[in-house]
Design an enzyme around this catalytic site. Structure first.
Site, PDB file in Angstrom:
ATOM      1  N   ASP A  11       0.883  -1.164   0.000  1.00 20.33           N
ATOM      2  CA  ASP A  11       0.000   0.000   0.000  1.00 20.33           C
ATOM      3  C   ASP A  11       0.923   1.216   0.000  1.00 20.33           C
ATOM      4  OD1 ASP A  11      -1.612   2.153   0.634  1.00 20.33           O
ATOM      5  OD2 ASP A  11      -2.749   1.099   2.186  1.00 20.33           O
ATOM      6  N   GLN A  94       2.568   4.040   3.078  1.00 17.14           N
ATOM      7  CA  GLN A  94       2.066   3.328   4.272  1.00 17.14           C
ATOM      8  C   GLN A  94       2.825   2.039   4.596  1.00 17.14           C
ATOM      9  OE1 GLN A  94      -2.329   2.963   5.105  1.00 17.14           O
ATOM     10  NE2 GLN A  94      -1.979   0.800   4.729  1.00 17.14           N
ATOM     11  N   TYR A 228       1.323  -2.165  15.994  1.00 22.49           N
ATOM     12  CA  TYR A 228       0.368  -2.381  14.920  1.00 22.49           C
ATOM     13  C   TYR A 228       0.305  -1.171  13.993  1.00 22.49           C
ATOM     14  CZ  TYR A 228      -2.966  -6.049  13.871  1.00 22.49           C
ATOM     15  OH  TYR A 228      -3.577  -7.145  13.352  1.00 22.49           O
ATOM     16  N   LYS A 231      -2.877  -3.823   8.872  1.00 22.61           N
ATOM     17  CA  LYS A 231      -3.103  -5.207   8.494  1.00 22.61           C
ATOM     18  C   LYS A 231      -2.351  -5.433   7.196  1.00 22.61           C
ATOM     19  CE  LYS A 231      -6.508  -7.028  11.188  1.00 22.61           C
ATOM     20  NZ  LYS A 231      -5.593  -7.312  12.279  1.00 22.61           N
ATOM     21  N   ASP A 286     -15.512   1.236   4.786  1.00 22.09           N
ATOM     22  CA  ASP A 286     -14.171   0.924   4.255  1.00 22.09           C
ATOM     23  C   ASP A 286     -14.045  -0.550   3.847  1.00 22.09           C
ATOM     24  OD1 ASP A 286     -13.340   3.501   4.408  1.00 22.09           O
ATOM     25  OD2 ASP A 286     -11.752   3.165   5.885  1.00 22.09           O
TER      26      ASP A 286
HETATM   27  P1  13P Z   1      -5.646  -0.502   4.590  1.00 21.13           P
HETATM   28  O1  13P Z   1      -5.003  -1.523   5.492  1.00 21.13           O
HETATM   29  O2  13P Z   1      -6.181  -1.122   3.348  1.00 21.13           O
HETATM   30  O3  13P Z   1      -4.702   0.637   4.312  1.00 21.13           O
HETATM   31  O4  13P Z   1      -6.922   0.059   5.334  1.00 21.13           O
HETATM   32  C1  13P Z   1      -6.762   0.649   6.590  1.00 21.13           C
HETATM   33  C2  13P Z   1      -7.989   1.276   7.158  1.00 21.13           C
HETATM   34  O5  13P Z   1      -7.854   1.965   8.138  1.00 21.13           O
HETATM   35  C3  13P Z   1      -9.317   1.062   6.605  1.00 21.13           C
HETATM   36  O6  13P Z   1     -10.312   1.736   7.353  1.00 21.13           O
HETATM   37 MG    MG Z   2      -4.263   2.133   3.130  1.00 22.25          MG
HETATM   38 MG    MG Z   3      -5.153  -2.067   1.783  1.00 19.90          MG
END
Ligand code: 13P
Ligand code: MG
Ligand code: MG
Ligand code: 13P
Length: 366
Positions: A11, A94, A228, A231, A286
C-alpha cells in the site's frame, strides 16, 4: 524451464482515503516494469490493484527471494510512494517501513508470495489478492482446497492428489513454524489455523513429490514495526489442474463467504466478498473486505491472461450473502465480535481509554 512467479505488493497510498489506487501510481509501476522487461531482467509482468494495494505480478527465472527482482519491486514501491506524496494521496508510503534495502523485501513492509517450479506442459495459476484483511483470511479456503474432499473431489478422484498435501503453518506471534501432513493430521491443522490472527498457512506442497502447490504472503506489519501499523492485505498463488486442485475447486471456497479480520480501521470482523477486478475497491465502512482472483496460463514464463475469475454470476449469491453478513454484523457497532480483540486491533488507541481513566484515578476497587 524453471520459472519463478513472484507477487509483491504494498500500500503506497490510497485514493480516496483507503478505498482505491490512483491511476498514475499504476502507470508508474507499469512503466518501471516495462523497462525491466526490456532490459531482460524479468520475463513478464502484470500490474493491478486491489483497493489501495499495488500488486506487482512478475515472472522471471532467478529463483525466490532474488536480490535483483526484489530490488526492482523495492524501487517501484519507493518511487510510487514518492509520487503518492506528491499527489497527497492518503497514507502515502504506508507499507514502506524501512528506508534501506539490503537484498530482500522481507521485514521492510511490503508483502511477498513467490514460488519456483518447472513449468508444466500446461501451467494454469490463480492469483488471489485481497484488501482490508490479513493472511489468516486464506487459512479456511486453503484448508478447503487442499484438505476437504467435499470441496475438492480431486482428492478422491485424481490419483496424483490422493497422497495428500502438507501445510507449512507459521506461528506469527512466536516466530516459528510447523509442517502438518494431511489427511492424517487434519484435526491438528484445524486446531492451529482456527486461531487466524496467530497461525497462518505459508505454503502447501504435494506430498507425493514435494511439488509446490500454493504460497501466501505472511509478512506481518505489526510485528515488523513492533507495533500495529496496518493489516497486511494478503496475496496467494495457487497452481491448478493435473495433480493439483482444478480451477473450479480452487475458486469454490469463496462461494460461501467467511468472516475475516480487517475492514474498517483494520479493527473489525467482516465477510470476505469475492469480486471482479472492477469492484476491487472498498467503500462501505471501508469495505467489506474483498478478494479478486486473476487466472493466468504460463507460456514459458509469459503471463497469458488475466482472466477475471470472480467476474461470474455464479458468485453473485456469495456477494449477496456477504452484504447480508455485513448488514448483520454491523448491528454490533463497537461491540465484539464485530470489533476485534484488543491485541488484534490495528489502531490500538482503544487501550488509551483504560489508561486515561487509570491516570485520572477514576477506577475504584470493587
Ligand atoms: P488498509 O489496510 O487497506 O490501508 O486500510 C486501513 C484502514 O484503516 C481502513 O479503514
Ligand atoms: Mg491504506
Ligand atoms: Mg489495503
Ligand atoms: P474438461 O473435461 O473440460 O477438460 O474438464 C476436466 C476437469 O477437470 C474439470 O474440472
Amino acid at each position: 524451464m524453471k520459472i519463478t512467479l513472484s507477487v509483491l505488493k504494498a500500500d503506497v497510498g490510497g485514493f480516496v482515503g483507503h478505498s482505491h489506487s490512483h491511476p498514475d501510481i499504476l502507470k508508474k509501476a507499469r512503466e518501471m516494469l516495462e523497462e525491466a522487461k526490456n532490459d531482460n531482467k524479468i520475463i513478464d509482468f502484470y500490474v493491478t490493484a486491489c483497493g489501495d494495494d499495488l500488486e506487482l505480478i512478475i515472472t522471471h527465472n532467478k529463483g525466490i527471494e532474488n536480490k535483483e527482482v526484489h530490488g526492482i519491486a523495492w524501487s517501484i514501491f519507493t518511487e510510487t510512494s514518492k509520487l503518492a506524496k506528491e499527489l497527497k494521496l492518503y497514507g502515502a508510503g504506508q507499507d514502506i517501513l524501512k528506508t534501506t534495502f539490503s537484498g530482500n523485501l522481507r521485514g521492510l513492509g511490503p508483502g511477498v508470495a513467490e514460488m519456483e517450479f518447472e513449468e508444466r506442459e500446461s501451467e494454469p495459476v490463480i492469483i488471489f489478492m485481497a484488501d482490508k484483511t490479513e493472511p489468516g483470511a486464506f487459512s479456511l479456503p486453503l484448508y478447503k482446497m487442499f484438505g476437504d474432499a467435499f470441496n475438492t473431489p480431486g482428492l478422491v478422484i485424481d490419483p496424483n492428489m490422493r497422497g495428500g498435501f502438507s501445510f507449512d503453518v507459521h506461528d506469527v506471534k512466536k516466530h516459528r513454524h510447523v509442517w502438518l501432513h494431511l489427511p492424517e493430521e487434519m484435526y491438528k491443522l484445524l486446531g492451529l489455523i482456527g486461531t487466524v490472527g496467530r497461525y497462518e498457512i505459508k505454503s502447501v506442497i504435494r506430498r507425493e513429490d514435494n511439488e509446490i502447490a500454493a504460497v501466501t504472503s505472511t509478512e506481518r506489519l505489526n510485528l515488523i514495526a513492533g507495533k500495529y501499523v496496518g493489516k497486511d492485505d494478503p496475496v496467494l498463488i495457487v497452481r491448478a489442474q493435473h495433480g493439483f486442485p482444478d480451477v473450479g475447486e480452487i475458486l469454490e471456497p469463496f462461494a460461501i463467504p467467511h468472516f475475516v479480520a480487517g475492514w474498517n480501521r483494520g479493527s473489525h470482523n467482516g465477510p470476505l466478498m469475492p469480486v471482479p477486478q472492477r469492484y476491487a475497491n472498498t467503500s462501505r465502512f471501508d469495505g467489506p473486505p474483498r478478494i479478486i482472483a486473476l487466472g493466468f496460463q504460463l507460456n514459458n514464463g509469459k503471463l497469458e491472461g488475466p482472466v477475471d475469475m470472480f467476474d461470474d454470476p455464479a458468485f453473485d449469491d456469495a456477494r449477496r450473502q456477504a452484504i447480508e453478513m455485513a448488514n448483520y454484523i454491523r448491528r454490533n457497532g463497537t461491540f465484539q465480535p464485530h470489533r476485534l480483540e484488543e491485541d488484534e486491533m490495528e489502531y490500538t488507541k482503544i487501550t488509551a481509554v483504560e489508561k486515561e481513566l487509570e491516570e485520572a484515578k477514576r477506577f475504584e476497587k470493587l
